[in-house]
Design an enzyme around this catalytic site. Structure first.
Site, PDB file in Angstrom:
ATOM      1  CB  THR A 256       1.663  -3.243  10.751  1.00 57.83           C
ATOM      2  OG1 THR A 256       0.436  -3.619  10.090  1.00 57.83           O
ATOM      3  CG2 THR A 256       1.468  -1.943  11.506  1.00 57.83           C
TER       4      THR A 256
ATOM      5  CB  CYS B 152       0.544  -2.678   4.483  1.00 57.30           C
ATOM      6  SG  CYS B 152       0.188  -3.702   5.929  1.00 57.30           S
TER       7      CYS B 152
ATOM      8  CG  HIS C  93       6.892 -29.356   9.656  1.00 56.65           C
ATOM      9  ND1 HIS C  93       6.710 -28.856  10.930  1.00 56.65           N
ATOM     10  CD2 HIS C  93       8.183 -29.743   9.593  1.00 56.65           C
ATOM     11  CE1 HIS C  93       7.849 -28.931  11.604  1.00 56.65           C
ATOM     12  NE2 HIS C  93       8.760 -29.468  10.811  1.00 56.65           N
TER      13      HIS C  93
ATOM     14  CG  ASP D  53      -0.422   0.210   2.517  1.00 57.71           C
ATOM     15  OD1 ASP D  53       0.819   0.392   2.618  1.00 57.71           O
ATOM     16  OD2 ASP D  53      -1.191   0.222   3.497  1.00 57.71           O
TER      17      ASP D  53
ATOM     18  CG  HIS E 248       8.568 -25.559  11.147  1.00 56.46           C
ATOM     19  ND1 HIS E 248       8.702 -25.514  12.517  1.00 56.46           N
ATOM     20  CD2 HIS E 248       9.726 -26.110  10.674  1.00 56.46           C
ATOM     21  CE1 HIS E 248       9.879 -26.030  12.871  1.00 56.46           C
ATOM     22  NE2 HIS E 248      10.530 -26.373  11.767  1.00 56.46           N
TER      23      HIS E 248
HETATM   24  C1  RB5 Z   1      -2.168   2.517   6.393  1.00 52.39           C
HETATM   25  O1  RB5 Z   1      -2.112   3.722   7.051  1.00 52.39           O
HETATM   26  C2  RB5 Z   1      -1.956   1.363   7.375  1.00 52.39           C
HETATM   27  O2  RB5 Z   1      -3.088   1.168   8.144  1.00 52.39           O
HETATM   28  C3  RB5 Z   1      -1.575   0.114   6.631  1.00 52.39           C
HETATM   29  O3  RB5 Z   1      -0.417   0.327   5.902  1.00 52.39           O
HETATM   30  C4  RB5 Z   1      -1.288  -1.124   7.471  1.00 52.39           C
HETATM   31  O4  RB5 Z   1      -0.371  -0.850   8.476  1.00 52.39           O
HETATM   32  C5  RB5 Z   1      -2.441  -1.871   7.944  1.00 52.39           C
HETATM   33  O5  RB5 Z   1      -2.341  -2.962   8.533  1.00 52.39           O
END
Ligand code: RB5
Length: 149
Positions: free
Chosen positions: A67, A65, A133, A8, A98
């Site tokens: 996180t 993204c 596994h 993203d 695994h």
């Molecule tokens: C976007 O701001 C953020 O929410 C996205 O990149 C991600 O971290 C969502 O899990």
């Protein structure tokens, strides 16, 4: 090996660096976007790579993204996809060995570029070990089938 990659708006720069890095290692990388900093919705991009893996357009995938969490959650809704979100290389390797993960996900706001490269090295350098596994991974598919709406 063909690798699908998507991200993203939080991860455009990191995606571009990872594409260069993987191509430098000899992989064929298919980029499913996004390629601008305009705000987009991560599930759209998680689904693109998940479907490419499911349809065997690519062998394995990378999703990034902020996180790594949201984009992997979306990808894991596609049957047969096992997207593992990690923040260090040991988990990346074990997700292949695994769990037979077929997509690796990480967060551009969580890991630095060198750590991200290490995660990719560990993931693409590992193989599923099978054996005990395999039975467990098959059980994941059964959970999916039992609970499919
Ligand atoms: C976007 O701001 C953020 O929410 C996205 O990149 C991600 O971290 C969502 O899990």
């Amino acid at each position: 090996m063909r690798i699908g990659i998507a991200n993203d708006h939080a991860a455009v720069e990191m995606k571009n660096e990872i594409v260069k890095y993987l191509e430098g290692k000899g992989f064929t990388v298919v980029n499913y976007g996004t390629d601008t900093n305009d705000s987009v919705d991560y599930p759209v991009y998680g689904e693109k790579v998940a479907c490419a893996v499911r349809d065997k357009e690519v062998d394995l995938g990378v999703l990034i993204c902020g996180t790594g969490i949201g984009i992997s959650l979306a990808a894991n809704k596609v049957p047969g996809v096992r997207a593992a979100v990690v923040s260090e290389p040991i988990s990346a390797r074990l997700s292949r060995e695994h769990n037979n993960a077929n997509i690796i996900a990480f967060g551009a706001r969580i890991v630095g570029l060198e750590e991200a490269k290490g995660i990719c090295d560990a993931f693409f350098g590992a193989e599923f070990l099978g054996g005990r596994h395999e039975r467990r991974v098959n059980l994941i598919d059964e959970v999916d089938k039992r609970n499919h709406q």
